[in-house]
Design a protein around this motif. Sequence first.
Motif, PDB file in Angstrom:
ATOM      1  N   ARG A 251      -3.452  44.534  18.166  1.00 33.14           N
ATOM      2  CA  ARG A 251      -2.403  45.088  17.308  1.00 33.14           C
ATOM      3  C   ARG A 251      -1.175  44.187  17.392  1.00 33.14           C
ATOM      4  N   GLY A 252      -0.398  44.192  16.318  1.00 30.49           N
ATOM      5  CA  GLY A 252       0.815  43.396  16.290  1.00 30.49           C
ATOM      6  C   GLY A 252       1.862  44.009  15.389  1.00 30.49           C
ATOM      7  N   VAL A 253       3.113  43.692  15.702  1.00 27.59           N
ATOM      8  CA  VAL A 253       4.226  44.187  14.905  1.00 27.59           C
ATOM      9  C   VAL A 253       5.364  43.177  14.993  1.00 27.59           C
ATOM     10  N   TYR A 254       6.148  43.087  13.934  1.00 26.02           N
ATOM     11  CA  TYR A 254       7.303  42.190  13.847  1.00 26.02           C
ATOM     12  C   TYR A 254       8.567  43.031  13.695  1.00 26.02           C
ATOM     13  N   PHE A 255       9.652  42.590  14.325  1.00 26.45           N
ATOM     14  CA  PHE A 255      10.931  43.289  14.213  1.00 26.45           C
ATOM     15  C   PHE A 255      12.039  42.317  14.584  1.00 26.45           C
ATOM     16  N   LEU A 256      13.291  42.708  14.337  1.00 22.53           N
ATOM     17  CA  LEU A 256      14.436  41.840  14.612  1.00 22.53           C
ATOM     18  C   LEU A 256      15.184  42.324  15.847  1.00 22.53           C
ATOM     19  N   ASP A 257      15.713  41.369  16.611  1.00 23.77           N
ATOM     20  CA  ASP A 257      16.580  41.746  17.730  1.00 23.77           C
ATOM     21  C   ASP A 257      18.020  41.860  17.218  1.00 23.77           C
ATOM     22  N   PRO A 258      18.971  42.261  18.063  1.00 27.22           N
ATOM     23  CA  PRO A 258      20.349  42.455  17.589  1.00 27.22           C
ATOM     24  C   PRO A 258      21.012  41.213  16.993  1.00 27.22           C
ATOM     25  N   ALA A 259      20.542  40.020  17.349  1.00 25.97           N
ATOM     26  CA  ALA A 259      21.119  38.788  16.794  1.00 25.97           C
ATOM     27  C   ALA A 259      20.387  38.326  15.539  1.00 25.97           C
ATOM     28  N   GLY A 260      19.332  39.028  15.144  1.00 26.93           N
ATOM     29  CA  GLY A 260      18.588  38.656  13.948  1.00 26.93           C
ATOM     30  C   GLY A 260      17.411  37.742  14.201  1.00 26.93           C
ATOM     31  N   HIS A 261      17.027  37.545  15.461  1.00 26.79           N
ATOM     32  CA  HIS A 261      15.842  36.748  15.766  1.00 26.79           C
ATOM     33  C   HIS A 261      14.593  37.568  15.461  1.00 26.79           C
ATOM     34  N   TYR A 262      13.553  36.863  15.010  1.00 21.96           N
ATOM     35  CA  TYR A 262      12.293  37.498  14.674  1.00 21.96           C
ATOM     36  C   TYR A 262      11.459  37.660  15.943  1.00 21.96           C
ATOM     37  N   LEU A 263      11.163  38.902  16.302  1.00 24.02           N
ATOM     38  CA  LEU A 263      10.326  39.167  17.461  1.00 24.02           C
ATOM     39  C   LEU A 263       8.956  39.634  16.991  1.00 24.02           C
ATOM     40  N   GLU A 264       7.952  39.237  17.734  1.00 22.30           N
ATOM     41  CA  GLU A 264       6.580  39.640  17.459  1.00 22.30           C
ATOM     42  C   GLU A 264       6.002  40.183  18.756  1.00 22.30           C
ATOM     43  N   MET A 265       5.350  41.312  18.671  1.00 23.29           N
ATOM     44  CA  MET A 265       4.698  41.908  19.822  1.00 23.29           C
ATOM     45  C   MET A 265       3.213  42.040  19.472  1.00 23.29           C
ATOM     46  N   ILE A 266       2.350  41.426  20.297  1.00 18.27           N
ATOM     47  CA  ILE A 266       0.910  41.447  20.030  1.00 18.27           C
ATOM     48  C   ILE A 266       0.161  41.867  21.287  1.00 18.27           C
ATOM     49  N   THR A 267      -1.028  42.445  21.072  1.00 16.56           N
ATOM     50  CA  THR A 267      -1.851  42.855  22.212  1.00 16.56           C
ATOM     51  C   THR A 267      -3.000  41.903  22.488  1.00 16.56           C
ATOM     52  N   ARG A 268      -3.237  40.951  21.594  1.00 16.45           N
ATOM     53  CA  ARG A 268      -4.290  39.943  21.803  1.00 16.45           C
ATOM     54  C   ARG A 268      -3.715  38.591  21.426  1.00 16.45           C
ATOM     55  N   SER A 269      -3.979  37.622  22.252  1.00  9.50           N
ATOM     56  CA  SER A 269      -3.521  36.258  21.980  1.00  9.50           C
ATOM     57  C   SER A 269      -4.252  35.692  20.767  1.00  9.50           C
ATOM     58  N   TYR A 270      -3.609  34.775  20.093  1.00 10.75           N
ATOM     59  CA  TYR A 270      -4.242  34.108  18.957  1.00 10.75           C
ATOM     60  C   TYR A 270      -5.271  33.081  19.404  1.00 10.75           C
ATOM     61  N   LEU A 271      -5.244  32.716  20.670  1.00 12.79           N
ATOM     62  CA  LEU A 271      -6.191  31.718  21.183  1.00 12.79           C
ATOM     63  C   LEU A 271      -7.518  32.315  21.544  1.00 12.79           C
TER      64      LEU A 271
END
Length: 128
Positions: free
Chosen positions: A108-128
């Motif tokens: 599973r994965g999700v994208y969201f922004l931190d307070p400074a506007g950086h793009y964060l991604e949280m994933i449960t499986r590596s892409y490798l």
Amino acid sequence: MGIRFDHTIVAARDREASSAFYVHVLEAAPAPSWGPFTNVTLDDGVLVQFADLPREAWPEIPPQHYAFLVDDALFDRAYARLVGDGVEHWADPQRTRPGEVNHGHGGRGVYFLDPAGHYLEMITRSYL
């Protein structure tokens, strides 16, 4: 020893707010801070240092992308905090699937922004 990622400095508008966001949402650990940095650590010992960008440079913090590999239990807790806090999130980096989670790469994965506007991604499986 080979190579291992040790630390990074993340530009912030409010370094305390940014570090608190990572502690709250991602369960990063507060770390000793010094000088212009407010620090947190990740489970693998990586130090993330937040530094305020001078106000005259606002709002010109170039957004960066930071991806975090988490286990399923942390994903569930962190995702519940995102939803509970009303944080906008998307299933894709293009932000065309708001309020969704993706199931790519067998996890599973999700994208969201931190307070400074950086793009964060949280994933449960590596892409490798």
